[in-house]
Design an enzyme around this catalytic site. Structure first.
Site, PDB file in Angstrom:
ATOM      1  N   ASP A 212       0.840  -1.195   0.000  1.00 33.18           N
ATOM      2  CA  ASP A 212       0.000   0.000   0.000  1.00 33.18           C
ATOM      3  C   ASP A 212       0.873   1.242   0.000  1.00 33.18           C
ATOM      4  O   ASP A 212       1.942   1.268   0.630  1.00 33.18           O
ATOM      5  CB  ASP A 212      -0.918   0.011   1.220  1.00 33.18           C
ATOM      6  CG  ASP A 212      -2.107  -0.930   1.063  1.00 33.18           C
ATOM      7  OD1 ASP A 212      -2.227  -1.567  -0.006  1.00 33.18           O
ATOM      8  OD2 ASP A 212      -2.912  -1.026   2.016  1.00 33.18           O
ATOM      9  N   TRP A 277     -13.723   0.638  -2.299  1.00 31.76           N
ATOM     10  CA  TRP A 277     -12.831   0.355  -1.180  1.00 31.76           C
ATOM     11  C   TRP A 277     -13.309  -0.844  -0.356  1.00 31.76           C
ATOM     12  O   TRP A 277     -14.469  -0.923   0.029  1.00 31.76           O
ATOM     13  CB  TRP A 277     -12.730   1.589  -0.267  1.00 31.76           C
ATOM     14  CG  TRP A 277     -11.782   1.391   0.870  1.00 31.76           C
ATOM     15  CD1 TRP A 277     -10.434   1.578   0.875  1.00 31.76           C
ATOM     16  CD2 TRP A 277     -12.124   0.955   2.187  1.00 31.76           C
ATOM     17  NE1 TRP A 277      -9.895   1.280   2.107  1.00 31.76           N
ATOM     18  CE2 TRP A 277     -10.915   0.892   2.934  1.00 31.76           C
ATOM     19  CE3 TRP A 277     -13.327   0.595   2.811  1.00 31.76           C
ATOM     20  CZ2 TRP A 277     -10.881   0.515   4.263  1.00 31.76           C
ATOM     21  CZ3 TRP A 277     -13.290   0.201   4.144  1.00 31.76           C
ATOM     22  CH2 TRP A 277     -12.078   0.162   4.856  1.00 31.76           C
ATOM     23  N   GLU A 280     -11.105  -6.877  -1.037  1.00 29.62           N
ATOM     24  CA  GLU A 280     -10.154  -7.714  -1.785  1.00 29.62           C
ATOM     25  C   GLU A 280      -9.131  -8.390  -0.874  1.00 29.62           C
ATOM     26  O   GLU A 280      -8.696  -9.514  -1.137  1.00 29.62           O
ATOM     27  CB  GLU A 280      -9.447  -6.909  -2.886  1.00 29.62           C
ATOM     28  CG  GLU A 280      -8.548  -5.800  -2.402  1.00 29.62           C
ATOM     29  CD  GLU A 280      -9.310  -4.547  -2.053  1.00 29.62           C
ATOM     30  OE1 GLU A 280      -8.825  -3.804  -1.190  1.00 29.62           O
ATOM     31  OE2 GLU A 280     -10.382  -4.310  -2.630  1.00 29.62           O
ATOM     32  N   ASP A 281      -8.736  -7.745   0.225  1.00 32.28           N
ATOM     33  CA  ASP A 281      -7.773  -8.374   1.140  1.00 32.28           C
ATOM     34  C   ASP A 281      -8.403  -9.550   1.889  1.00 32.28           C
ATOM     35  O   ASP A 281      -7.773 -10.605   2.066  1.00 32.28           O
ATOM     36  CB  ASP A 281      -7.247  -7.346   2.143  1.00 32.28           C
ATOM     37  CG  ASP A 281      -6.415  -6.258   1.471  1.00 32.28           C
ATOM     38  OD1 ASP A 281      -5.748  -6.572   0.470  1.00 32.28           O
ATOM     39  OD2 ASP A 281      -6.444  -5.112   1.929  1.00 32.28           O
ATOM     40  N   MET A 307       1.134   4.683   9.158  1.00 33.58           N
ATOM     41  CA  MET A 307       0.195   4.968   8.079  1.00 33.58           C
ATOM     42  C   MET A 307       0.089   6.476   7.886  1.00 33.58           C
ATOM     43  O   MET A 307      -0.120   7.216   8.841  1.00 33.58           O
ATOM     44  CB  MET A 307      -1.186   4.375   8.379  1.00 33.58           C
ATOM     45  CG  MET A 307      -2.221   4.664   7.281  1.00 33.58           C
ATOM     46  SD  MET A 307      -3.850   3.941   7.617  1.00 33.58           S
ATOM     47  CE  MET A 307      -3.524   2.214   7.306  1.00 33.58           C
ATOM     48  N   HIS A 310      -4.811  10.432   5.421  1.00 36.24           N
ATOM     49  CA  HIS A 310      -5.306  10.911   4.144  1.00 36.24           C
ATOM     50  C   HIS A 310      -6.828  10.832   4.108  1.00 36.24           C
ATOM     51  O   HIS A 310      -7.449  10.123   4.909  1.00 36.24           O
ATOM     52  CB  HIS A 310      -4.735  10.074   2.997  1.00 36.24           C
ATOM     53  CG  HIS A 310      -5.121   8.622   3.063  1.00 36.24           C
ATOM     54  ND1 HIS A 310      -4.469   7.723   3.868  1.00 36.24           N
ATOM     55  CD2 HIS A 310      -6.106   7.924   2.435  1.00 36.24           C
ATOM     56  CE1 HIS A 310      -5.017   6.517   3.735  1.00 36.24           C
ATOM     57  NE2 HIS A 310      -6.016   6.627   2.881  1.00 36.24           N
ATOM     58  N   ARG A 312     -10.185   9.778   1.881  1.00 32.92           N
ATOM     59  CA  ARG A 312     -10.478   8.765   0.874  1.00 32.92           C
ATOM     60  C   ARG A 312     -10.826   9.405  -0.463  1.00 32.92           C
ATOM     61  O   ARG A 312     -11.518  10.418  -0.529  1.00 32.92           O
ATOM     62  CB  ARG A 312     -11.627   7.868   1.345  1.00 32.92           C
ATOM     63  CG  ARG A 312     -11.922   6.704   0.390  1.00 32.92           C
ATOM     64  CD  ARG A 312     -12.952   5.776   0.976  1.00 32.92           C
ATOM     65  NE  ARG A 312     -12.480   5.223   2.235  1.00 32.92           N
ATOM     66  CZ  ARG A 312     -13.281   4.681   3.139  1.00 32.92           C
ATOM     67  NH1 ARG A 312     -14.578   4.639   2.922  1.00 32.92           N
ATOM     68  NH2 ARG A 312     -12.773   4.195   4.249  1.00 32.92           N
TER      69      ARG A 312
END
Length: 367
Positions: A212, A277, A280-281, A307, A310, A312
């Site tokens: 990421d 979002w 998928e993980d 991290m 931010h 989205r």
């Protein structure tokens, strides 16, 4: 006036004598530099090498280096995550002047998608300077409109990989359109491209790290390598956003995940069907378990990441269908992934520290 004439003759004579000496001793040195053009049979081997293809020269140079130690002596352990320094280092490592324009990443070379044969190790592969490694690592970073984060990640990561004595390439896989984001399709495309380009770079990649763009490692002894055997490596179990609680808040294999090529094909890659979002993980976690692969994780004190905060992306809304897709994953995973990937690479942008790949992920089924 006459009394100065003898002195004048003496001075002129001295100047003439010095000029003669210069012609006698220096002229041969200049004439030696010009010589008739030689045939290639009489040309020194070093001169012939300079005319050889870049990849061949680089390969011979690499073979002349000693092998790197299995564990680098340059590692220090805990490192400071300084976002301001990381961005400054990005410009320093790239040899570019810093810019206040947030979206600017520096100058690049553009290569059309159909001219993939023009890519070579000179502009893609990064190697240790004084030794050679047998392992090659491909970093695949799914991306869109996060240039400030990318500069910080690459500026932070580059010196770490250099200290780890890694041979690596960084592929930033960017969605070409402003349609709903599809992270799985980008990562699958990045894998297929990296797997294909390996031979063109002189050898296939041994490990594929899906990373990421907003996660920065806090230790340089967290090695970006694949574990031997049937293990898939989840390298980011502890993140500052979750107070470093291992696998907090429903985390499965998100953030930073490393596969060997045969493993990634075995699980059929990431799903292509998750638009927006999330999901998928968790789907990948199911695929790993379905194929009886094991997950290796570093000690939580080693696998620590910061991290970057931010907002989205508006084109990446929460996937409200994720739970429905997850319920079907065990059944349809064999038909959704690498086997039905239909993306298209549009072009490449070659930067000093990474290669950006622009990908058309096609149109979501509900549009």
């Amino acid at each position: 006036m006459r009394q100065y004439i003898p002195r004048l003759y003496t001075f002129v004579g001295a100047i003439t004598f010095l000029n003669v000496l210069c012609l006698v001793f220096l002229l041969p040195k200049f004439t030696m530099k010009t010589r008739p053009r030689e045939s290639i049979l009489n040309t020194p081997s070093t001169a012939i090498e300079e005319r050889a293809p870049a990849n061949a020269r680089r390969k011979r140079a690499a073979l002349s280096k000693p092998c790197c130690p299995q564990l680098s002596n340059y590692l220090v352990g805990t490192i400071k995550v300084d976002l301001e320094w990381a961005e400054k280092n990005y410009w320093t490592e790239s040899n570019f002047e810093p810019s206040k324009w947030q979206a600017y990443l520096g100058e690049y070379e553009t290569i059309p998608g159909e001219d993939v044969h023009l890519l070579n190790s000179e502009n893609i592969l990064h190697t240790p300077r004084y030794c050679r490694t047998s392992l090659r690592v491909a970093f695949i970073i799914p991306f869109r409109a996060r240039e400030p984060h990318l500069k910080k990640l690459v500026g932070h990561l580059t010196p770490i990989l250099r200290r780890q004595l890694e041979t690596y390439s960084i592929f930033v896989v960017e969605q070409h359109s402003n349609r709903t984001f599809n992270k799985g399709r980008l990562m699958n495309t990045g894998f297929e491209f990296a797997n294909m380009i390996g031979d063109q770079l002189g050898g296939k990649f041994d490990c594929f790290v899906f990373h990421d763009v907003d996660l920065l490692p806090e230790r340089d002894d967290l090695l970006y390598r694949c574990t031997e055997g049937s293990f898939v490596d989840h390298l980011a179990p502890s993140i500052d956003k979750f107070d470093y609680k291992p696998l907090c808040c429903g985390m499965t294999v998100g953030g930073v995940l490393a596969f060997k090529s045969d493993q990634f094909r075995k699980v059929n890659g990431f799903p292509n069907s998750y638009w927006g979002w999330g999901g998928e993980d968790d789907d990948m976690n199911i695929r790993i378990r379905k194929q009886a692969l094991k997950i290796a994780r570093p000690d939580p004190k080693i696998g620590r990441f910061t991290m970057i905060k931010h907002r989205r992306d508006q084109s990446n809304p929460r996937n409200i269908k994720a739970l429905q897709e997850l319920k079907k994953s065990w059944v349809i995973s064999e038909n959704d992934g690498l086997v039905n990937l239909d993306t298209e690479i549009k072009e490449f942008h070659l930067y000093p520290l990474f290669t950006k790949i622009f990908v058309d992920v096609k149109v979501p089924p509900d549009i």
